[in-house]
Design an enzyme around this catalytic site. Structure first.
Site, PDB file in Angstrom:
ATOM      1  N   GLY A 252       2.996   7.026 -13.481  1.00 48.16           N
ATOM      2  CA  GLY A 252       3.445   7.124 -14.870  1.00 48.16           C
ATOM      3  C   GLY A 252       2.285   6.934 -15.834  1.00 48.16           C
ATOM      4  N   GLY A 480       4.517   2.853  -8.361  1.00 49.58           N
ATOM      5  CA  GLY A 480       3.352   2.809  -7.488  1.00 49.58           C
ATOM      6  C   GLY A 480       2.591   1.507  -7.611  1.00 49.58           C
ATOM      7  CB  ALA A 523       3.964  -8.105 -11.498  1.00 49.85           C
ATOM      8  CD  GLU A 738      -1.325  -1.392 -19.573  1.00 49.62           C
ATOM      9  OE1 GLU A 738      -0.623  -2.419 -19.577  1.00 49.62           O
ATOM     10  OE2 GLU A 738      -1.344  -0.582 -20.510  1.00 49.62           O
TER      11      GLU A 738
HETATM   12  N1  MCN Z   1       0.078  -8.013  -9.349  1.00 53.24           N
HETATM   13  C1  MCN Z   1      -0.296  -9.118  -8.590  1.00 53.24           C
HETATM   14  N2  MCN Z   1      -0.513 -10.317  -9.199  1.00 53.24           N
HETATM   15  C2  MCN Z   1      -0.373 -10.477 -10.523  1.00 53.24           C
HETATM   16  C3  MCN Z   1       0.036  -9.368 -11.313  1.00 53.24           C
HETATM   17  C4  MCN Z   1       0.261  -8.144 -10.688  1.00 53.24           C
HETATM   18  O1  MCN Z   1      -0.418  -9.000  -7.367  1.00 53.24           O
HETATM   19  N3  MCN Z   1      -0.606 -11.659 -11.094  1.00 53.24           N
HETATM   20  C5  MCN Z   1       0.212  -6.689  -8.711  1.00 53.24           C
HETATM   21  C6  MCN Z   1       1.601  -6.392  -8.151  1.00 53.24           C
HETATM   22  O2  MCN Z   1       1.483  -5.522  -7.054  1.00 53.24           O
HETATM   23  C7  MCN Z   1       2.261  -5.646  -9.309  1.00 53.24           C
HETATM   24  C8  MCN Z   1       1.110  -4.867  -9.895  1.00 53.24           C
HETATM   25  O3  MCN Z   1      -0.041  -5.690  -9.680  1.00 53.24           O
HETATM   26  O4  MCN Z   1       3.296  -4.795  -8.848  1.00 53.24           O
HETATM   27  C9  MCN Z   1       1.229  -4.545 -11.389  1.00 53.24           C
HETATM   28  O5  MCN Z   1       1.764  -5.631 -12.086  1.00 53.24           O
HETATM   29  P1  MCN Z   1       1.663  -5.782 -13.672  1.00 53.24           P
HETATM   30  O6  MCN Z   1       0.273  -6.034 -14.061  1.00 53.24           O
HETATM   31  O7  MCN Z   1       2.709  -6.746 -14.091  1.00 53.24           O
HETATM   32  O8  MCN Z   1       2.039  -4.324 -14.246  1.00 53.24           O
HETATM   33  P2  MCN Z   1       3.472  -3.637 -14.284  1.00 53.24           P
HETATM   34  O9  MCN Z   1       4.246  -3.944 -13.074  1.00 53.24           O
HETATM   35  O10 MCN Z   1       4.101  -3.850 -15.616  1.00 53.24           O
HETATM   36  O11 MCN Z   1       3.055  -2.103 -14.126  1.00 53.24           O
HETATM   37  C10 MCN Z   1       2.695  -1.334 -15.236  1.00 53.24           C
HETATM   38  C11 MCN Z   1       1.210  -1.094 -15.305  1.00 53.24           C
HETATM   39  C12 MCN Z   1       0.918  -0.148 -16.389  1.00 53.24           C
HETATM   40  S1  MCN Z   1       1.391  -0.589 -17.939  1.00 53.24           S
HETATM   41  C13 MCN Z   1       0.359   1.066 -16.132  1.00 53.24           C
HETATM   42  S2  MCN Z   1      -0.029   2.121 -17.416  1.00 53.24           S
HETATM   43  C14 MCN Z   1       0.064   1.458 -14.779  1.00 53.24           C
HETATM   44  C15 MCN Z   1      -0.119   0.310 -13.881  1.00 53.24           C
HETATM   45  O12 MCN Z   1       0.776  -0.631 -14.019  1.00 53.24           O
HETATM   46  N4  MCN Z   1       0.544   2.600 -14.255  1.00 53.24           N
HETATM   47  C16 MCN Z   1       0.466   2.777 -12.892  1.00 53.24           C
HETATM   48  N5  MCN Z   1      -0.471   0.584 -12.614  1.00 53.24           N
HETATM   49  C17 MCN Z   1      -0.079   1.759 -12.046  1.00 53.24           C
HETATM   50  N6  MCN Z   1      -0.205   1.963 -10.711  1.00 53.24           N
HETATM   51  C18 MCN Z   1       0.258   3.108 -10.167  1.00 53.24           C
HETATM   52  N7  MCN Z   1       0.127   3.278  -8.840  1.00 53.24           N
HETATM   53  N8  MCN Z   1       0.848   4.074 -10.923  1.00 53.24           N
HETATM   54  C19 MCN Z   1       0.958   3.946 -12.260  1.00 53.24           C
HETATM   55  O13 MCN Z   1       1.550   4.879 -12.977  1.00 53.24           O
HETATM   56 MO1  MOS Z   2       1.217   1.298 -19.410  1.00 55.83          MO
HETATM   57  S1  MOS Z   2       0.113   2.600 -20.574  1.00 55.83           S
HETATM   58  O1  MOS Z   2       1.552   0.227 -20.762  1.00 55.83           O
HETATM   59  O2  MOS Z   2       2.677   2.193 -19.211  1.00 55.83           O
END
Ligand code: MCN
Ligand code: MOS
Length: 771
Positions: A252, A480, A523, A738
């Site tokens: 995404g 993902g 997460a 990000e």
């Molecule tokens: N994680 C972890 N420990 C933490 C935080 C996160 O191990 N303290 C790992 C986990 O596997 C978690 C992943 O990192 O599932 C991402 O967590 P987080 O930082 O909370 O992000 P989100 O789940 O909200 O995912 C969204 C973020 C965004 S905003 C974009 S843009 C993006 C990204 O994730 N797009 C992605 N990573 C991506 N990865 C893939 N493969 N595809 C996308 O479209």
């Molecule tokens: Mo990520 S650009 O905030 O979906």
């Protein structure tokens, strides 16, 4: 969707997934969804085939400004298989929906197909046919007559100071202009970035199916609640009447977080036809109709002492938005956060051009902002002859320079130290062009990155079944990044169960609600919600074991019991030890469950959560409480520049990052690597090229718009230096998704300067700029 399809478990992999005891949270566990994806068992939205589905093809405008005078449809309508042709002349008007922050619409109505053109690629017609091929063929038979008007093609068409001020972006302390004017060392430069696009492999698109006033949507979707809300507002139906199904998403990166124009058109067509409609965007359409990262330019002036102490930062930036909708790509966020400075002034203007409204691409704001300040601070280092790492440490911000609040945690110094050590930074020769290998100039660059800790609402249901397995469900999504996996790990740990005893259901808007998977928040939000729910359920289990008349533990008169390894045991050495499943059977239950949310933690009433996008999407800001909460990273990058051809290869990357406690060390590292790879693309390859005469994107395809391939990517070493941050989330993690992209492009630009002595201030760094 069958029950078997809806419930996802670990595959039969014998990998690290079966740790029965010890901490599962934080472990290096492979992807929960990996086996299904490799076997082709993971079905994506548009692979669904509802009975009687019709196929729709969108027709984009070839002009960027003006109007469509007429569209002749006679030939298309009589072409084989064509069911309907929608144009501005016959398309119905919908109700306008609130924006993603919950602001009510300015006008009551919304016409997704209009004759007034604001950008090239704006949809002007939809052709629906029995087959995709028939619709595609008929779409070429429309007779379109345009009246083209003058266009504004981009920032370069607009003088400095054009556009309007984005006031919420203004940061101001001290007297930055005066302090800059009197500073012994002054540097001032402009940095530019082109339009970029998210480009997930899975195209945007949808299947819409109506049953009476109930709408089902299969669509890759980063925010089921938010998008369901938009559909319900467009069609004036209750929120509960919309069901969005999105179990797997092929990437995404911000492009699938909100409804697009194609969604309104697709759902409208299905309604008019009384048949399900499938509509996928073509790759060029993804370029021209899903807003990517806005083009930006920013001027940064830094005043400093001869010893490299910052005295002032004056920053002004401009970003593009569309003619009729406003998106602000924040440019000063890292400028006002990274370094201690007694004086700062930061302003941003927004310029209307003939483009689709830009949108969120991985780290909107932080990413371009870091390119500016992390390039500028490097320029200052060379100006005064100081090591680029040393200047960053000399101006280390011990507190948030803007809010003056303490950091919740900031392991950036540790990140610099660990990264420098692993990279071998101390062996760097300071002079540009001083390191080479044959005809390759070698450059070493460093830059820091940061991303705020954002939160949102999240709700989870946890179910304990008689077979001793656990099922977790939520309407959050996995595109993902690893949501299935870290959710499974969290539940497994609370019950002491192996991971293959945990099933996870996500990506269905009828499941418990969740905020947007954007802003690297999910997460933290979902592990918090799942942990809270699972602990409540475990307590409920213990309570039942202590009090249920049929419980084998009742006679013990104990006041607590242990739940571990999937078993309940008493603290007494010779007390009973019973598996959760046998216990449930003994008390005559087939399942027990709990549902909890994180609404209270972020201060909202669950009853309001549909109505209030702002709280669900954005609350609370990272500086709302007593602390300023952010993730941090430091990238050390080596480039090799061919002296004759000016080609740049990234040959080595070491990045150390602080995202607090990690939920899964393997997936967190892979997130950071993914961000770095995207950053390499941004630095060296990606550029939306706009034709200045007609404001059309000239390279709207993946042959001409380059993204990195495996051959562009060296070994990347990733080091976590985070410590648990109790202010960020229940388990102590900060955002990861990000963070990794932020700071990569300036680290590469800085390395290129070190290699060549040429400072490239406009991305991407292509060979023509170096020879
Ligand atoms: N994680 C972890 N420990 C933490 C935080 C996160 O191990 N303290 C790992 C986990 O596997 C978690 C992943 O990192 O599932 C991402 O967590 P987080 O930082 O909370 O992000 P989100 O789940 O909200 O995912 C969204 C973020 C965004 S905003 C974009 S843009 C993006 C990204 O994730 N797009 C992605 N990573 C991506 N990865 C893939 N493969 N595809 C996308 O479209
Ligand atoms: Mo990520 S650009 O905030 O979906």
């Amino acid at each position: 969707m069958s029950a078997a399809e809806a419930t996802r478990r670990y595959g039969d992999s014998s990998d690290s997934s079966s740790t029965a005891s010890g901490s599962v949270i934080g472990a290096s566990v492979t992807r929960f969804d990996g086996s299904a994806k490799i076997r082709g068992a993971a079905t994506y939205a548009l692979e669904h085939h509802p009975a009687n589905v019709a196929h729709a093809v969108l027709v984009p405008s070839t002009i960027a400004a003006g109007r469509v005078r007429s569209i002749g449809t006679a030939m298309a309508e009589t072409a084989p298989g064509v069911l309907k042709v929608l144009t501005p002349d016959n398309a119905p008007t919908l109700k306008a929906a609130s924006d993603w922050l919950g602001n009510p619409p300015a006008r009551p109505d919304y016409q997704p197909l209009t004759a007034e053109i604001a950008y090239a690629g704006q949809y002007i017609a939809l052709v629906i046919a029995e087959t995709f091929e028939q619709a595609t063929q008929a779409a070429h038979l429309l007779d379109i007559v345009y009246e083209e008007a003058e266009t504004v093609s981009g920032l370069r068409d607009v003088a400095q100071g054009g556009g309007f001020l984005a006031e919420p972006m203004t940061r101001e302390w001290g007297d930055a202009q005066a302090a800059f004017a009197s500073a012994p060392v002054q540097i001032e430069h402009e940095y530019e970035m082109p339009r970029e696009f998210q480009m997930p492999i899975e195209p945007n698109g949808l299947i819409a199916e109506w049953q009476g006033d109930k709408l089902t949507i299969w669509e890759p979707c980063q925010w089921l609640d938010g998008m369901a809300r938009t559909y319900s507002e467009w069609f004036g139906i209750p929120f509960e009447n919309v069901r969005i199904i999105s179990p797997y998403i092929g990437g995404g990166f911000g492009s699938k977080a909100f409804c697009g124009v194609h969604d309104a058109i697709g759902a409208m067509a299905a309604k008019m036809l009384g048949r399900p409609v499938k509509l996928a965007l073509t790759r060029p359409q993804i370029f021209s109709s899903i807003g990517g990262r806005a083009a930006t330019r920013q001027t940064i002036a830094i005043g400093a002492t001869e010893e490299g102490k910052l005295l002032s930062i004056v920053h002004s930036g401009a970003s593009e938005t569309s003619i009729n909708e406003t998106w602000v790509e924040p440019l000063g966020v890292v400028t006002a956060l990274m370094y201690a400075t007694p004086n700062l002034s930061s302003h941003q203007r927004v310029v209307r051009v003939n483009t689709v409204m830009p949108g969120a691409k991985r780290a909107p704001g932080e990413n371009p902002s870091a390119f500016g300040i992390e390039s500028a601070i490097d320029e200052l280092a060379y100006e005064i002859g100081m090591d680029p790492l040393e200047i960053r440490l000399r101006n280390y911000a011990e507190e948030d320079p803007h809010t003056r609040k303490p950091w919740s945690t900031r392991q950036l110094r540790e990140a610099f130290a660990a990264g420098a050590e692993a990279f071998g930074w101390s062996r760097r020769k300071p002079e540009p062009r001083s390191m080479r290998d044959g005809h390759h100039l070698i450059g070493w660059g460093v830059a820091a990155g940061t991303y705020p800790v954002r939160r949102a609402a999240g709700e989870a249901r946890v179910l304990l079944l008689a077979d001793g397995t656990v099922e977790v469900s939520s309407s959050t999504i996995d595109m993902g990044q690893g949501a299935y996996t870290v959710i499974a790990q969290t539940a497994a740990e609370v019950f002491g169960l192996p991971l293959d005893k945990v099933a996870v259901k996500l990506g269905d808007s009828t499941l418990p609600r969740a905020g947007v998977t954007g802003g690297s928040r999910m997460a933290g939000v979902m592990t918090s919600a799942v942990h809270k729910t699972a602990v409540a359920l475990r307590e409920q289990l213990v309570e039942l074991a202590l009090t249920d008349p049929a419980s084998p533990f009742r006679a013990l008169q104990a006041n607590t019991l242990t739940v571990a390894d999937g078993r309940i045991s008493s603290p007494l050495a010779d007390g009973p030890v019973i598996s959760i499943g046998s216990f449930l059977a003994a008390i005559g239950k087939t399942e027990i469950d709990a549902t909890r949310d994180t609404f209270a933690e972020i201060g909202i009433d669950p009853k309001d959560s549909y109505k209030n996008y702002t709280t669900i999407a954005m609350a609370p800001p990272p500086t709302a409480g007593d602390f300023s909460l952010h993730s941090w990273c430091a990238h050390f990058i080596e480039v090799r520049v061919d002296e004759d051809f000016g080609t740049v290869r990234v040959s080595r990357v070491v990045s150390a990052f602080d995202s607090g406690r990690l939920y899964n060390s393997r997936l967190a590292a892979s997130q950071i690597k993914g961000g770095i790879i995207m950053g390499i693309g941004q630095a060296l390859l990606e550029e939306g090229l706009v034709d200045g005469r007609h404001a059309r994107l000239m390279n709207a395809n993946l042959a001409d718009y380059l993204i990195p391939t495996n051959a562009d990517i060296p070994d990347i070493e990733v080091i976590s230096v985070g410590i648990p941050d109790p202010h960020a989330s229940a388990l102590g993690g900060k955002g990861v998704g990000e963070l990794g992209i932020v700071g990569v492009a300036p680290a590469i630009a800085n390395a290129v300067f070190h290699a060549t002595g040429k400072r490239i201030r406009d991305l991407p760094i292509t060979l023509d700029k170096l020879i």
